[in-house]
Design an enzyme around this catalytic site. Structure first.
Site, PDB file in Angstrom:
ATOM      1  N   CYS A 101       0.991  -1.081   0.002  1.00 32.53           N
ATOM      2  CA  CYS A 101       0.264  -0.025   0.043  1.00 32.53           C
ATOM      3  C   CYS A 101       0.827   1.326  -0.051  1.00 32.53           C
ATOM      4  O   CYS A 101       0.392   2.155  -0.817  1.00 32.53           O
ATOM      5  CB  CYS A 101      -0.846   0.101   1.304  1.00 32.53           C
ATOM      6  N   THR A 102       1.935   1.333   0.670  1.00 32.71           N
ATOM      7  CA  THR A 102       2.784   2.299   0.764  1.00 32.71           C
ATOM      8  C   THR A 102       3.397   2.496  -0.673  1.00 32.71           C
ATOM      9  O   THR A 102       3.633   3.616  -1.360  1.00 32.71           O
ATOM     10  CB  THR A 102       3.931   2.322   1.813  1.00 32.71           C
TER      11      THR A 102
END
Length: 207
Positions: A101-102
């Site tokens: 997600c980062t």
């Protein structure tokens, strides 16, 4: 000892050895287990088909949710239907601060001007609460706001959740200015450069 007696004694001893060897072999055979049959892995349960209401060309299901940016909670909730006239990118993702997600949201941030040029509203959505979104957006300096879907209600409507998960799946939708779904990727690859290239091309076409 007579020769006859010695011959009889040797023969009896040999017979005893043969019988003992046979008994030992039989005992070994009876105590040796048959090779275990490998356990058959349970068949994978296929994911349910996506809801018909998110088919390409359909009006995207409307929803309202809380959202936040680096400054904190946004007073007016996000409502999809109020964004007619703009291209909207909905990006469901599992959780704040996780690896994939980062990588995904960092890519959105770093290429925001080229990937989402024009009147495009980008809203990544996860089950994380407003406090988590605010602190993460502040740390990462995201140029977009993050939607909070704690009960995964919106994710479920968009086919972005499966029953064996406690978070949403990684999916991305491009919604046109008329509110219709123009493109979707229900297995968006956070580390797949081709996925971002295709997304950028679809956003450009929608402008």
């Amino acid at each position: 000892m007579s020769a006859t007696f010695r011959i009889s004694f040797v023969a009896a001893s040999a017979a005893s050895l043969i019988i003992a060897s046979a008994a030992s072999a039989q005992g070994t055979a009876s105590t040796t287990s048959a090779p275990a049959t490998p356990a058959t892995a349970p068949a994978a349960v296929p994911a349910p088909p996506p809801p018909a209401e998110i088919d390409i060309g359909k009006v995207a299901p409307d929803f309202t949710l809380e959202w936040a940016n680096a400054s904190g909670a946004i007073a007016k909730p996000f409502k999809l239907s109020e964004l007619r006239g703009k291209v909207v990118v909905l990006a469901f993702y599992p959780a704040d601060r996780t690896g994939g997600c980062t990588a995904e949201l960092t890519k959105f941030r770093d290429q925001f001007a080229t990937m989402f040029a024009g009147q495009t509203v980008v809203i990544p959505i996860s089950k994380d609460d407003i406090a988590s979104h605010t602190s993460w957006a502040s740390e990462m300096k995201f140029p977009f706001s993050l939607g909070s879907d704690p009960s995964l209600t919106v994710a479920k409507r968009y086919g972005s959740w499966t029953a064996d998960r406690t978070t949403s799946n990684r999916t991305v939708f491009v919604i046109g200015k008329d509110g219709r779904i123009l493109w979707r990727n229900l297995k968006f690859g956070a580390l797949n450069e081709a996925a971002y290239t295709e997304l950028a091309a679809e956003v450009s076409k929608a402008q």
